[in-house]
Design a protein around this motif. Structure first.
Motif, PDB file in Angstrom:
ATOM      1  N   ALA A  13      30.582  45.468  40.687  1.00 15.64           N
ATOM      2  CA  ALA A  13      30.920  44.695  39.499  1.00 15.64           C
ATOM      3  C   ALA A  13      31.994  45.406  38.677  1.00 15.64           C
ATOM      4  N   GLY A  14      31.874  46.727  38.584  1.00 13.58           N
ATOM      5  CA  GLY A  14      32.874  47.495  37.842  1.00 13.58           C
ATOM      6  C   GLY A  14      34.244  47.423  38.487  1.00 13.58           C
ATOM      7  N   ARG A  15      34.284  47.449  39.810  1.00 14.52           N
ATOM      8  CA  ARG A  15      35.571  47.348  40.504  1.00 14.52           C
ATOM      9  C   ARG A  15      36.214  45.988  40.227  1.00 14.52           C
ATOM     10  N   LEU A  16      35.403  44.929  40.251  1.00 13.78           N
ATOM     11  CA  LEU A  16      35.946  43.605  39.961  1.00 13.78           C
ATOM     12  C   LEU A  16      36.496  43.537  38.538  1.00 13.78           C
ATOM     13  N   GLN A  17      35.785  44.145  37.607  1.00 12.15           N
ATOM     14  CA  GLN A  17      36.257  44.154  36.220  1.00 12.15           C
ATOM     15  C   GLN A  17      37.620  44.841  36.115  1.00 12.15           C
ATOM     16  N   LEU A  18      37.777  45.959  36.807  1.00 11.09           N
ATOM     17  CA  LEU A  18      39.058  46.676  36.778  1.00 11.09           C
ATOM     18  C   LEU A  18      40.177  45.845  37.409  1.00 11.09           C
ATOM     19  N   LEU A  19      39.857  45.175  38.514  1.00 16.48           N
ATOM     20  CA  LEU A  19      40.864  44.351  39.170  1.00 16.48           C
ATOM     21  C   LEU A  19      41.263  43.160  38.310  1.00 16.48           C
ATOM     22  N   LEU A  20      40.271  42.571  37.642  1.00 21.16           N
ATOM     23  CA  LEU A  20      40.569  41.420  36.784  1.00 21.16           C
ATOM     24  C   LEU A  20      41.394  41.831  35.568  1.00 21.16           C
ATOM     25  N   ALA A  21      41.213  43.065  35.114  1.00 22.40           N
ATOM     26  CA  ALA A  21      41.936  43.527  33.930  1.00 22.40           C
ATOM     27  C   ALA A  21      43.452  43.542  34.152  1.00 22.40           C
ATOM     28  N   ARG A  22      43.870  43.635  35.411  1.00 24.05           N
ATOM     29  CA  ARG A  22      45.300  43.657  35.706  1.00 24.05           C
ATOM     30  C   ARG A  22      45.865  42.262  35.953  1.00 24.05           C
ATOM     31  N   CYS A  23      45.012  41.261  35.894  1.00 24.00           N
ATOM     32  CA  CYS A  23      45.439  39.896  36.195  1.00 24.00           C
ATOM     33  C   CYS A  23      45.748  39.138  34.908  1.00 24.00           C
ATOM     34  N   GLU A  24      46.886  38.496  34.858  1.00 23.51           N
ATOM     35  CA  GLU A  24      47.262  37.710  33.695  1.00 23.51           C
ATOM     36  C   GLU A  24      46.518  36.378  33.685  1.00 23.51           C
ATOM     37  N   GLY A  25      46.252  35.886  32.473  1.00 22.11           N
ATOM     38  CA  GLY A  25      45.623  34.579  32.334  1.00 22.11           C
ATOM     39  C   GLY A  25      44.165  34.550  32.717  1.00 22.11           C
ATOM     40  N   VAL A  26      43.497  35.704  32.706  1.00 24.85           N
ATOM     41  CA  VAL A  26      42.082  35.791  33.079  1.00 24.85           C
ATOM     42  C   VAL A  26      41.299  36.388  31.918  1.00 24.85           C
ATOM     43  N   ASP A  27      40.199  35.753  31.555  1.00 22.73           N
ATOM     44  CA  ASP A  27      39.336  36.227  30.471  1.00 22.73           C
ATOM     45  C   ASP A  27      37.926  36.423  31.016  1.00 22.73           C
ATOM     46  N   LEU A  28      37.497  37.674  31.160  1.00 22.92           N
ATOM     47  CA  LEU A  28      36.146  37.968  31.645  1.00 22.92           C
ATOM     48  C   LEU A  28      35.151  37.708  30.513  1.00 22.92           C
TER      49      LEU A  28
END
Length: 242
Positions: A13-28
């Motif tokens: 889950a932490g890895r996914l959070q880090l990967l999503l943090a670099r993606c534009e237009g995404v709000d976790l």
């Protein structure tokens, strides 16, 4: 795009959070650690996309997707898992993608693009319609661990009891699928079923001939032959324009 992660493995889950943090237009909007929490959080937060593990305590990822399928508008679902054997079940519940762990950034980007495309068109089509969605990859075990096999590289598939053997050039791997389910997951424009125990990539077929009894035989690009089952003769004639 609001995203909810559901995975009982903190590191994953932490890895996914880090990967999503670099993606534009995404709000976790949240992270759930089990299936029941995922359903409750999805109902409360209304995410556009769920990144779901499959093997979780309580409801598994497939059951979570089923529980939320009736919600309108329905969220896009991308399964992220370490197991390849659930791919067919995942597409039966209208998943927009199926990503194997460990998740690579480029592969996650493709999954997010598919989710965005689904969200743009979900009002124009039934969300359970998967007519244009087919499996792009498989994961199989070998001595080194897990191997990613791109569907486009598969020459043919042969059945061995409860397993399917994927042939890629001179190598082959076993995966746990049924032939009928695998046929449904492969693009019929690329693959053709020739026998109850054989599926072949159309471009791998060099030609057809008949044996003395009149049965079709497919000549393959590796100089091998594949008998055509009588139930599949019409497909051969259609392919050959006869």
């Amino acid at each position: 795009m609001k995203v909810l992660i559901a995975d009982d493995e903190p590191l994953a889950a932490g890895r996914l959070q880090l990967l999503l943090a670099r993606c534009e237009g995404v709000d976790l909007v949240g992270t759930a650690s089990d299936g029941d929490s995922a359903v409750r959080m999805a109902e409360a937060l209304g995410p556009d996309l769920l990144l779901l593990d499959i093997a979780m305590p309580g409801l598994d990822g497939i059951e979570v997707a089923r529980a939320l399928a009736a919600r309108r508008p329905s969220p896009a679902v991308v399964f992220i898992t370490a197991f390849d054997q659930f791919a067919v079940a995942a597409f039966e519940v209208a998943a927009v993608d199926y990503v194997m762990k460990p998740v690579e950034p480029a592969r996650l980007d493709r999954a997010l693009d598919r989710a965005r495309a689904y969200l743009r068109t979900r009002g124009e089509q039934q969300p359970s319609s998967l007519a244009s969605r087919y499996l792009e990859e498989f994961w199989a075990s070998d001595l080194s661990g897990l191997v990613r096999i791109a569907t486009r590289d598969i020459d043919r598939v042969s059945a061995e009891r409860d397993y399917m053997r994927l042939h890629v050039g001179a190598r082959s791997w076993l995966i746990h699928h049924s032939m009928n389910a695998l046929e449904d997951g492969l693009d019929p424009a690329t693959f053709i079923r020739l026998h109850r125990s054989a599926i072949v990539r159309r471009s791998f077929i060099a030609g057809f001939s008949r044996n003395p009894s009149g049965r079709w035989i497919a000549r393959l690009s590796d100089n091998s032959e594949q008998p055509v089952g009588r139930l599949y003769s019409d497909a051969v004639r259609e392919m050959a324009g006869r």
